[in-house]
Design a protein around this motif. Structure first.
Motif, PDB file in Angstrom:
ATOM      1  N   MET A   1       9.621   2.472  29.446  1.00 18.19           N
ATOM      2  CA  MET A   1       9.403   1.073  29.072  1.00 18.19           C
ATOM      3  C   MET A   1       9.147   0.981  27.569  1.00 18.19           C
ATOM      4  SD  MET A   1       6.385  -1.550  30.310  1.00 18.19           S
ATOM      5  CE  MET A   1       6.886  -1.429  32.020  1.00 18.19           C
ATOM      6  N   SER A   2       9.848   0.098  26.906  1.00 16.43           N
ATOM      7  CA  SER A   2       9.652  -0.089  25.468  1.00 16.43           C
ATOM      8  C   SER A   2       8.460  -0.997  25.209  1.00 16.43           C
ATOM      9  CB  SER A   2      10.906  -0.695  24.833  1.00 16.43           C
ATOM     10  OG  SER A   2      11.991   0.193  24.931  1.00 16.43           O
ATOM     11  N   MET A   3       7.884  -0.857  24.028  1.00 16.77           N
ATOM     12  CA  MET A   3       6.751  -1.687  23.635  1.00 16.77           C
ATOM     13  C   MET A   3       7.042  -2.320  22.288  1.00 16.77           C
ATOM     14  SD  MET A   3       2.898  -0.492  22.687  1.00 16.77           S
ATOM     15  CE  MET A   3       1.718  -1.618  21.942  1.00 16.77           C
ATOM     16  N   ARG A   4       6.712  -3.586  22.150  1.00 16.85           N
ATOM     17  CA  ARG A   4       6.800  -4.264  20.864  1.00 16.85           C
ATOM     18  C   ARG A   4       5.377  -4.484  20.373  1.00 16.85           C
ATOM     19  NH1 ARG A   4      12.081  -5.375  20.311  1.00 16.85           N
ATOM     20  NH2 ARG A   4      12.132  -6.873  18.606  1.00 16.85           N
ATOM     21  N   LEU A   5       5.122  -4.008  19.178  1.00 13.04           N
ATOM     22  CA  LEU A   5       3.804  -4.101  18.587  1.00 13.04           C
ATOM     23  C   LEU A   5       3.890  -5.036  17.381  1.00 13.04           C
ATOM     24  CD1 LEU A   5       1.402  -1.127  17.941  1.00 13.04           C
ATOM     25  CD2 LEU A   5       1.734  -2.887  16.207  1.00 13.04           C
ATOM     26  N   TYR A   6       3.328  -6.224  17.534  1.00 16.01           N
ATOM     27  CA  TYR A   6       3.317  -7.210  16.447  1.00 16.01           C
ATOM     28  C   TYR A   6       2.099  -6.929  15.569  1.00 16.01           C
ATOM     29  CZ  TYR A   6       6.847  -9.413  19.324  1.00 16.01           C
ATOM     30  OH  TYR A   6       7.984  -9.648  20.066  1.00 16.01           O
ATOM     31  N   LEU A   7       2.312  -6.863  14.264  1.00 11.87           N
ATOM     32  CA  LEU A   7       1.297  -6.378  13.327  1.00 11.87           C
ATOM     33  C   LEU A   7       1.015  -7.405  12.234  1.00 11.87           C
ATOM     34  CD1 LEU A   7      -0.363  -3.995  11.973  1.00 11.87           C
ATOM     35  CD2 LEU A   7       1.788  -3.390  10.820  1.00 11.87           C
ATOM     36  N   ASP A   8      -0.278  -7.559  11.911  1.00 12.94           N
ATOM     37  CA  ASP A   8      -0.667  -8.414  10.784  1.00 12.94           C
ATOM     38  C   ASP A   8      -1.962  -7.860  10.196  1.00 12.94           C
ATOM     39  OD1 ASP A   8      -0.616 -10.453   8.946  1.00 12.94           O
ATOM     40  OD2 ASP A   8      -1.339 -12.005  10.309  1.00 12.94           O
ATOM     41  N   VAL A   9      -2.009  -7.731   8.880  1.00 14.68           N
ATOM     42  CA  VAL A   9      -3.177  -7.198   8.183  1.00 14.68           C
ATOM     43  C   VAL A   9      -3.761  -8.283   7.289  1.00 14.68           C
ATOM     44  CG1 VAL A   9      -3.986  -5.494   6.496  1.00 14.68           C
ATOM     45  CG2 VAL A   9      -2.271  -4.841   8.211  1.00 14.68           C
ATOM     46  N   GLU A  10      -5.087  -8.464   7.360  1.00 17.08           N
ATOM     47  CA  GLU A  10      -5.769  -9.404   6.470  1.00 17.08           C
ATOM     48  C   GLU A  10      -6.623  -8.627   5.477  1.00 17.08           C
ATOM     49  OE1 GLU A  10      -5.133 -12.459   6.215  1.00 17.08           O
ATOM     50  OE2 GLU A  10      -3.932 -12.668   8.043  1.00 17.08           O
ATOM     51  N   THR A  11      -6.606  -9.092   4.240  1.00 14.61           N
ATOM     52  CA  THR A  11      -7.320  -8.387   3.173  1.00 14.61           C
ATOM     53  C   THR A  11      -8.201  -9.350   2.388  1.00 14.61           C
ATOM     54  OG1 THR A  11      -5.546  -8.733   1.563  1.00 14.61           O
ATOM     55  CG2 THR A  11      -5.427  -6.745   2.927  1.00 14.61           C
ATOM     56  N   TYR A  12      -9.052  -8.757   1.571  1.00 13.97           N
ATOM     57  CA  TYR A  12      -9.917  -9.557   0.688  1.00 13.97           C
ATOM     58  C   TYR A  12      -9.859  -8.969  -0.712  1.00 13.97           C
ATOM     59  CZ  TYR A  12     -14.078 -11.358  -1.603  1.00 13.97           C
ATOM     60  OH  TYR A  12     -14.938 -11.945  -2.510  1.00 13.97           O
ATOM     61  N   ARG A  13      -9.750  -9.857  -1.689  1.00 12.15           N
ATOM     62  CA  ARG A  13      -9.899  -9.460  -3.090  1.00 12.15           C
ATOM     63  C   ARG A  13     -10.584 -10.615  -3.804  1.00 12.15           C
ATOM     64  NH1 ARG A  13      -4.353 -10.885  -2.914  1.00 12.15           N
ATOM     65  NH2 ARG A  13      -3.798 -12.544  -4.382  1.00 12.15           N
ATOM     66  N   SER A  14     -11.459 -10.280  -4.732  1.00 15.43           N
ATOM     67  CA  SER A  14     -12.224 -11.314  -5.437  1.00 15.43           C
ATOM     68  C   SER A  14     -11.447 -11.909  -6.604  1.00 15.43           C
ATOM     69  CB  SER A  14     -13.553 -10.741  -5.939  1.00 15.43           C
ATOM     70  OG  SER A  14     -13.328  -9.615  -6.779  1.00 15.43           O
ATOM     71  N   ARG A  15     -10.449 -11.150  -7.128  1.00 14.63           N
ATOM     72  CA  ARG A  15      -9.684 -11.630  -8.280  1.00 14.63           C
ATOM     73  C   ARG A  15      -8.184 -11.577  -7.992  1.00 14.63           C
ATOM     74  NH1 ARG A  15     -11.030  -8.227 -13.385  1.00 14.63           N
ATOM     75  NH2 ARG A  15      -9.974  -6.682 -12.080  1.00 14.63           N
ATOM     76  N   LYS A  16      -7.450 -12.582  -8.446  1.00 14.84           N
ATOM     77  CA  LYS A  16      -6.010 -12.639  -8.215  1.00 14.84           C
ATOM     78  C   LYS A  16      -5.289 -11.457  -8.847  1.00 14.84           C
ATOM     79  CE  LYS A  16      -5.388 -17.618  -7.621  1.00 14.84           C
ATOM     80  NZ  LYS A  16      -4.699 -18.854  -8.115  1.00 14.84           N
ATOM     81  N   GLU A  17      -5.802 -10.983  -9.992  1.00 10.96           N
ATOM     82  CA  GLU A  17      -5.124  -9.896 -10.703  1.00 10.96           C
ATOM     83  C   GLU A  17      -5.241  -8.560  -9.971  1.00 10.96           C
ATOM     84  OE1 GLU A  17      -8.848 -10.902 -13.238  1.00 10.96           O
ATOM     85  OE2 GLU A  17      -7.444 -11.935 -11.888  1.00 10.96           O
ATOM     86  N   ASP A  18      -6.064  -8.511  -8.928  1.00  9.27           N
ATOM     87  CA  ASP A  18      -6.208  -7.278  -8.153  1.00  9.27           C
ATOM     88  C   ASP A  18      -5.268  -7.235  -6.948  1.00  9.27           C
ATOM     89  OD1 ASP A  18      -8.172  -6.262  -9.807  1.00  9.27           O
ATOM     90  OD2 ASP A  18      -9.809  -7.175  -8.666  1.00  9.27           O
ATOM     91  N   ALA A  19      -4.252  -8.090  -6.958  1.00  6.81           N
ATOM     92  CA  ALA A  19      -3.327  -8.148  -5.818  1.00  6.81           C
ATOM     93  C   ALA A  19      -2.755  -6.769  -5.509  1.00  6.81           C
ATOM     94  CB  ALA A  19      -2.190  -9.120  -6.110  1.00  6.81           C
ATOM     95  N   PHE A  20      -2.826  -6.400  -4.266  1.00  2.83           N
ATOM     96  CA  PHE A  20      -2.356  -5.143  -3.692  1.00  2.83           C
ATOM     97  C   PHE A  20      -3.192  -3.938  -4.140  1.00  2.83           C
ATOM     98  CE2 PHE A  20       0.269  -1.560  -2.559  1.00  2.83           C
ATOM     99  CZ  PHE A  20       0.709  -1.926  -1.307  1.00  2.83           C
ATOM    100  N   THR A  21      -3.284  -3.675  -5.436  1.00  4.95           N
ATOM    101  CA  THR A  21      -4.009  -2.483  -5.881  1.00  4.95           C
ATOM    102  C   THR A  21      -5.511  -2.594  -5.647  1.00  4.95           C
ATOM    103  OG1 THR A  21      -4.109  -3.380  -8.127  1.00  4.95           O
ATOM    104  CG2 THR A  21      -2.275  -1.899  -7.606  1.00  4.95           C
ATOM    105  N   GLY A  22      -6.033  -3.826  -5.629  1.00  2.00           N
ATOM    106  CA  GLY A  22      -7.465  -4.019  -5.436  1.00  2.00           C
ATOM    107  C   GLY A  22      -7.819  -4.682  -4.120  1.00  2.00           C
ATOM    108  N   GLU A  23      -6.903  -4.648  -3.169  1.00  2.00           N
ATOM    109  CA  GLU A  23      -7.140  -5.283  -1.869  1.00  2.00           C
ATOM    110  C   GLU A  23      -8.054  -4.429  -0.998  1.00  2.00           C
ATOM    111  OE1 GLU A  23      -5.802  -8.178  -0.989  1.00  2.00           O
ATOM    112  OE2 GLU A  23      -4.050  -8.449  -2.266  1.00  2.00           O
TER     113      GLU A  23
END
Length: 208
Positions: A1-23
């Motif tokens: 039987m196959s499985m579908r795994l739906y994925l979503d990640v929520e993050t927090y950063r205090s400054r916009k300039e830290d996008a991705f690297t500071g998440e």
């Protein structure tokens, strides 16, 4: 039987300039779907075969525990696939190839959840569908304003009954700072359900 795994990640950063690297990862949402995959199916939900699962900072104590426990979970699924308990493991989401999966690999290395080679192999052993990428040709190959809300409106315009989003990614920062964790979970839940409906009805979403 196959499985579908739906994925979503929520993050927090205090400054916009830290996008991705500071998440900081604060929550990972999973929707496990064992329903036989039938594109165009009108079936939206089956409590026996569909389950929501969350890995959160407020329950596990910190980002390190979130990442470690998520990878323990993913390893078990992949081992089940190798042992023949799962036919295929399909990971489905929105913008997961540009954001969620690279971030999870980065955090996994940071917290010694595995070597770069092992973590890359784990994700390579899944089959990935990213509805951000599949929607680009229907959005004139433009990244700007291509979001879950756009996909919801596109689905509605083609007669698909799709759940409404709860807030946006921008609201998560305020909810987290105010400790309104139930709202973050609700946001995750609705985004996961939306992507599942899009996935089940992708032909109609794109007007095929």
């Amino acid at each position: 039987m196959s499985m579908r795994l739906y994925l979503d990640v929520e993050t927090y950063r205090s400054r916009k300039e830290d996008a991705f690297t500071g998440e900081k990862i604060i929550a990972i949402g999973i929707l496990e779907d064992w329903t036989p995959y039938t594109p165009g199916s009108s079936e939206i939900w089956d409590d026996v075969r569909v389950r929501l699962r969350y890995f959160t900072e407020w329950e596990l104590g910190g980002e390190s525990s979130i990442v470690s426990q998520f990878y323990d979970y993913l390893r078990r699924l992949i081992q089940d696939w190798k042992n023949g308990k799962i036919g295929f493991l399909n990971v489905v989401g929105f913008n997961i190839l540009r954001y969620d999966i690279p971030l999870l690999i980065q955090k996994g290395i940071e917290y010694n959840a595995g070597s770069p080679a092992e973590l890359n192999k784990l994700w390579h052993d899944t089959f990935t569908i990213d509805y951000f990428q599949t929607t680009l040709p229907f959005h004139d190959m433009r990244f700007k304003k291509l979001n879950v809300e756009y996909l919801v409106e596109k689905a509605k315009s083609n007669g698909i009954c799709v759940p409404e989003p709860f807030g946006s990614g921008g609201d998560v920062k305020d909810w987290y700072e105010n400790r309104e964790y139930d709202k973050i979970i609700k946001h995750l839940e609705m985004d996961l359900k939306i992507i599942r409906v899009i996935d089940l009805n992708y032909r109609r979403v794109y007007g095929f």
